[in-house]
Write a protein that holds these residues in place. Structure first.
Motif, PDB file in Angstrom:
ATOM      1  N   VAL A 133       0.835  -1.207   0.000  1.00 24.75           N
ATOM      2  CA  VAL A 133       0.000   0.000   0.000  1.00 24.75           C
ATOM      3  C   VAL A 133       0.866   1.252   0.000  1.00 24.75           C
ATOM      4  O   VAL A 133       0.595   2.215  -0.728  1.00 24.75           O
ATOM      5  CB  VAL A 133      -0.949   0.008   1.217  1.00 24.75           C
ATOM      6  CG1 VAL A 133      -1.666   1.356   1.326  1.00 24.75           C
ATOM      7  CG2 VAL A 133      -1.969  -1.107   1.105  1.00 24.75           C
ATOM      8  N   ILE A 134       1.921   1.251   0.831  1.00 25.88           N
ATOM      9  CA  ILE A 134       2.801   2.416   0.908  1.00 25.88           C
ATOM     10  C   ILE A 134       3.485   2.650  -0.438  1.00 25.88           C
ATOM     11  O   ILE A 134       3.558   3.787  -0.935  1.00 25.88           O
ATOM     12  CB  ILE A 134       3.845   2.233   2.031  1.00 25.88           C
ATOM     13  CG1 ILE A 134       3.145   2.301   3.405  1.00 25.88           C
ATOM     14  CG2 ILE A 134       4.934   3.309   1.951  1.00 25.88           C
ATOM     15  CD1 ILE A 134       4.021   1.893   4.558  1.00 25.88           C
ATOM     16  N   LEU A 135       3.977   1.560  -1.062  1.00 25.42           N
ATOM     17  CA  LEU A 135       4.572   1.698  -2.398  1.00 25.42           C
ATOM     18  C   LEU A 135       3.525   2.188  -3.392  1.00 25.42           C
ATOM     19  O   LEU A 135       3.810   3.037  -4.247  1.00 25.42           O
ATOM     20  CB  LEU A 135       5.137   0.357  -2.859  1.00 25.42           C
ATOM     21  CG  LEU A 135       6.461  -0.080  -2.234  1.00 25.42           C
ATOM     22  CD1 LEU A 135       6.803  -1.510  -2.638  1.00 25.42           C
ATOM     23  CD2 LEU A 135       7.583   0.868  -2.653  1.00 25.42           C
ATOM     24  N   GLY A 136       2.304   1.657  -3.251  1.00 24.77           N
ATOM     25  CA  GLY A 136       1.228   2.095  -4.130  1.00 24.77           C
ATOM     26  C   GLY A 136       0.935   3.570  -3.972  1.00 24.77           C
ATOM     27  O   GLY A 136       0.756   4.285  -4.956  1.00 24.77           O
ATOM     28  N   ALA A 137       0.897   4.059  -2.713  1.00 21.38           N
ATOM     29  CA  ALA A 137       0.647   5.481  -2.456  1.00 21.38           C
ATOM     30  C   ALA A 137       1.725   6.347  -3.096  1.00 21.38           C
ATOM     31  O   ALA A 137       1.440   7.407  -3.679  1.00 21.38           O
ATOM     32  CB  ALA A 137       0.578   5.737  -0.953  1.00 21.38           C
ATOM     33  N   ILE A 138       2.974   5.894  -2.988  1.00 21.32           N
ATOM     34  CA  ILE A 138       4.093   6.622  -3.596  1.00 21.32           C
ATOM     35  C   ILE A 138       3.886   6.740  -5.099  1.00 21.32           C
ATOM     36  O   ILE A 138       3.990   7.832  -5.690  1.00 21.32           O
ATOM     37  CB  ILE A 138       5.426   5.905  -3.294  1.00 21.32           C
ATOM     38  CG1 ILE A 138       5.782   6.028  -1.806  1.00 21.32           C
ATOM     39  CG2 ILE A 138       6.562   6.466  -4.159  1.00 21.32           C
ATOM     40  CD1 ILE A 138       6.916   5.115  -1.363  1.00 21.32           C
ATOM     41  N   PHE A 139       3.575   5.614  -5.739  1.00 22.36           N
ATOM     42  CA  PHE A 139       3.473   5.610  -7.198  1.00 22.36           C
ATOM     43  C   PHE A 139       2.158   6.196  -7.702  1.00 22.36           C
ATOM     44  O   PHE A 139       2.103   6.747  -8.799  1.00 22.36           O
ATOM     45  CB  PHE A 139       3.682   4.189  -7.736  1.00 22.36           C
ATOM     46  CG  PHE A 139       5.133   3.842  -7.904  1.00 22.36           C
ATOM     47  CD1 PHE A 139       5.801   4.109  -9.091  1.00 22.36           C
ATOM     48  CD2 PHE A 139       5.843   3.253  -6.872  1.00 22.36           C
ATOM     49  CE1 PHE A 139       7.138   3.806  -9.252  1.00 22.36           C
ATOM     50  CE2 PHE A 139       7.186   2.941  -7.010  1.00 22.36           C
ATOM     51  CZ  PHE A 139       7.844   3.217  -8.210  1.00 22.36           C
ATOM     52  N   ILE A 140       1.083   6.087  -6.912  1.00 25.48           N
ATOM     53  CA  ILE A 140      -0.173   6.726  -7.320  1.00 25.48           C
ATOM     54  C   ILE A 140       0.010   8.238  -7.375  1.00 25.48           C
ATOM     55  O   ILE A 140      -0.425   8.905  -8.311  1.00 25.48           O
ATOM     56  CB  ILE A 140      -1.318   6.335  -6.367  1.00 25.48           C
ATOM     57  CG1 ILE A 140      -1.729   4.882  -6.607  1.00 25.48           C
ATOM     58  CG2 ILE A 140      -2.531   7.253  -6.563  1.00 25.48           C
ATOM     59  CD1 ILE A 140      -2.583   4.301  -5.504  1.00 25.48           C
ATOM     60  N   MET A 141       0.653   8.780  -6.343  1.00 23.95           N
ATOM     61  CA  MET A 141       0.913  10.218  -6.347  1.00 23.95           C
ATOM     62  C   MET A 141       1.836  10.591  -7.512  1.00 23.95           C
ATOM     63  O   MET A 141       1.568  11.528  -8.273  1.00 23.95           O
ATOM     64  CB  MET A 141       1.554  10.626  -5.008  1.00 23.95           C
ATOM     65  CG  MET A 141       1.963  12.101  -4.908  1.00 23.95           C
ATOM     66  SD  MET A 141       3.690  12.337  -5.381  1.00 23.95           S
ATOM     67  CE  MET A 141       3.546  13.853  -6.323  1.00 23.95           C
ATOM     68  N   ALA A 142       2.936   9.825  -7.657  1.00 26.74           N
ATOM     69  CA  ALA A 142       3.932  10.155  -8.680  1.00 26.74           C
ATOM     70  C   ALA A 142       3.353  10.041 -10.086  1.00 26.74           C
ATOM     71  O   ALA A 142       3.532  10.936 -10.923  1.00 26.74           O
ATOM     72  CB  ALA A 142       5.153   9.244  -8.532  1.00 26.74           C
ATOM     73  N   THR A 143       2.640   8.932 -10.358  1.00 32.73           N
ATOM     74  CA  THR A 143       2.107   8.749 -11.712  1.00 32.73           C
ATOM     75  C   THR A 143       0.928   9.665 -11.992  1.00 32.73           C
ATOM     76  O   THR A 143       0.634   9.966 -13.151  1.00 32.73           O
ATOM     77  CB  THR A 143       1.701   7.277 -11.950  1.00 32.73           C
ATOM     78  OG1 THR A 143       0.780   6.857 -10.928  1.00 32.73           O
ATOM     79  CG2 THR A 143       2.919   6.367 -11.927  1.00 32.73           C
ATOM     80  N   SER A 144       0.239  10.133 -10.940  1.00 34.25           N
ATOM     81  CA  SER A 144      -0.798  11.144 -11.140  1.00 34.25           C
ATOM     82  C   SER A 144      -0.184  12.440 -11.650  1.00 34.25           C
ATOM     83  O   SER A 144      -0.783  13.164 -12.460  1.00 34.25           O
ATOM     84  CB  SER A 144      -1.561  11.406  -9.830  1.00 34.25           C
ATOM     85  OG  SER A 144      -2.325  10.285  -9.448  1.00 34.25           O
ATOM     86  N   ALA A 145       1.025  12.738 -11.166  1.00 36.38           N
ATOM     87  CA  ALA A 145       1.731  13.947 -11.612  1.00 36.38           C
ATOM     88  C   ALA A 145       2.303  13.768 -13.012  1.00 36.38           C
ATOM     89  O   ALA A 145       2.400  14.722 -13.784  1.00 36.38           O
ATOM     90  CB  ALA A 145       2.847  14.294 -10.625  1.00 36.38           C
ATOM     91  N   ILE A 146       2.690  12.520 -13.341  1.00 33.56           N
ATOM     92  CA  ILE A 146       3.329  12.247 -14.634  1.00 33.56           C
ATOM     93  C   ILE A 146       2.236  11.934 -15.662  1.00 33.56           C
ATOM     94  O   ILE A 146       1.950  10.779 -15.966  1.00 33.56           O
ATOM     95  CB  ILE A 146       4.321  11.075 -14.530  1.00 33.56           C
ATOM     96  CG1 ILE A 146       5.374  11.354 -13.459  1.00 33.56           C
ATOM     97  CG2 ILE A 146       5.017  10.832 -15.880  1.00 33.56           C
ATOM     98  CD1 ILE A 146       6.219  10.145 -13.080  1.00 33.56           C
TER      99      ILE A 146
END
Length: 409
Positions: A20-33
């Motif tokens: 989940v923590i990795l998912g939160a990191i990448f959800i935020m990052a890929t939302s920006a990208i």
């Protein structure tokens, strides 16, 4: 199908919550990208060359300051951003929620369009057909019993693919890395880099984006002071993943233009891939564009709808259905109308107001014991970072409002 929180509460040390923590990191990052991220980075790099490295580095530092503040207060208060804002000033959170939902709908039209173009490049289908196929894919994700887990995995896989592919293009383009390192601290002219810097900040933590990961952790029950070390790292890593992608793309573009090539103004990022890798490069670009767009579709829909969940119990109960409706609406607008330019300008301008309002309310909340609890102490250095980010984003908001004024001239 699950319509409640995307994951049950569990202890942070479990494998499920690491995911989940990795998912939160990448959800935020890929939302920006998203698609705009790719074009923006290519255009700014061609214009400012190695000097653009300073704007990237400065924006990453400020982004970290903004995001750590927001994620920490969401965690210790156990409340979503709009609920915190409403406790600081009644009605403010509702205003923010409305702005974010309207903005998310409008931006998702662009994200759906980008996904359609990505499939057009990869498979040759029409952009409209590609958009519909991409929307169906996103809807399937939120129809799954463990939608949150699926969302986390997709964000991580597609985020990793984008980083690897852009990294390969960067390696092939042979950029002047040493020059970029020097210019990241000592550019030729600091003053001309202020506008690109604030543009990057708005694109990384503006609007709904910074809440994507924070709300994901809240839904998974990763909250409270005991989890702050994990939340601190996750908030920072989210910005660093976005920053890594930005740096790799910047260097890839820099290598191409440093060699004397001109980017195609109709599609700057695509021409970077084509120049570096030939015809295969265009297919590479299609994969990167679709990955960036579809993860932004998922992130925008999930986060925007999370701001509705406080309005009524039905929004909370039927979250996944509403997310699917959000995606369907964005897709229908693109298919039937295209990208409504005037609406996008207005919404984009209003979007610039969101971060100063939300971050400002977060900073006020950090000193309110009724919100954060009796034992929590918010670090002073974080407040200083936050105030700097509020001042800069307030300026972004003011400038962005000029976009609306231009429509009536």
């Amino acid at each position: 199908m699950s319509n409640g929180p995307l994951l049950p509460n569990t202890s942070t040390g479990s494998k499920k919550n690491i995911s989940v923590i990795l998912g939160a990191i990448f959800i935020m990052a890929t939302s920006a990208i998203g698609p705009g991220f790719l074009t923006q980075t290519a255009v700014f790099t061609e214009k400012f060359m190695a000097n653009f490295a300073f704007a990237i580095l400065a924006s990453i530092i400020i982004d970290i300051g903004a995001q750590v503040n927001i994620w920490r207060i969401i965690a210790v208060s156990r409340k979503r951003g709009q609920d915190v804002a409403n406790m600081v000033l009644p009605g403010l959170g509702s205003l923010i929620a409305i702005l974010i939902v309207i903005g998310g709908l409008a931006f998702n039209i662009g994200n759906v369009a980008g996904a359609g173009l990505g499939l057009n490049v990869i498979f040759g289908v029409s952009p409209t057909t590609g958009a519909i196929i991409s929307a169906i894919f996103a809807i399937i994700v939120f129809s799954l019993k463990e939608a949150g887990k699926a969302m986390d995995i997709i964000a991580q896989i597609l985020g990793g693919i984008m980083i690897l592919m852009v990294g390969y293009v960067m390696f092939i383009s042979n950029p002047p890395v040493g020059d970029a390192l020097v210019k990241s601290i000592f550019p030729d002219d600091y003053s001309i880099l202020f506008l690109p810097m604030i543009t990057l900040i708005g694109g990384t933590v503006g609007g709904y984006i910074t809440f994507a990961g924070g709300h994901r952790l809240l839904d998974a029950g990763i909250t409270g002071e005991k989890n702050l070390p994990y939340i601190n790292r996750a908030s920072i890593y989210g910005i660093l993943v976005t920053g890594l992608m930005r740096i790799l793309l910047f260097l890839a573009v820099l290598g191409v233009v440093y060699a004397g090539n001109k980017l195609d103004p109709s599609n700057p990022p695509a021409s970077v891939f084509q120049i570096a890798l030939g015809d295969y490069g265009y297919k590479f670009f299609g994969i990167v564009l679709w990955s960036a767009a579809i993860t932004s579709v998922i992130g925008a829909a999930y986060t925007s709808v999370s701001f509705l969940r406080s309005f009524h119990a039905l929004f909370d109960k039927y979250t996944n259905f509403i997310i699917m409706g959000f995606i369907i609406f964005s897709t229908l607008v693109f298919v039937l109308v295209g990208k409504p330019v005037t609406i996008l300008v207005i919404v984009g301008s209003l979007n610039g107001l969101i971060l100063p309002l939300t971050l400002g309310s977060i900073l006020v909340a950090s000193r309110n014991k009724k919100i954060v609890g009796e034992t929590y102490r918010h670090p002073t250095w974080m407040i200083i970072f936050g105030v700097i980010a509020v001042l800069i984003t307030s300026y972004i908001g003011w400038v962005s409002l000029q976009g609306i004024a231009e429509l009536w001239k």
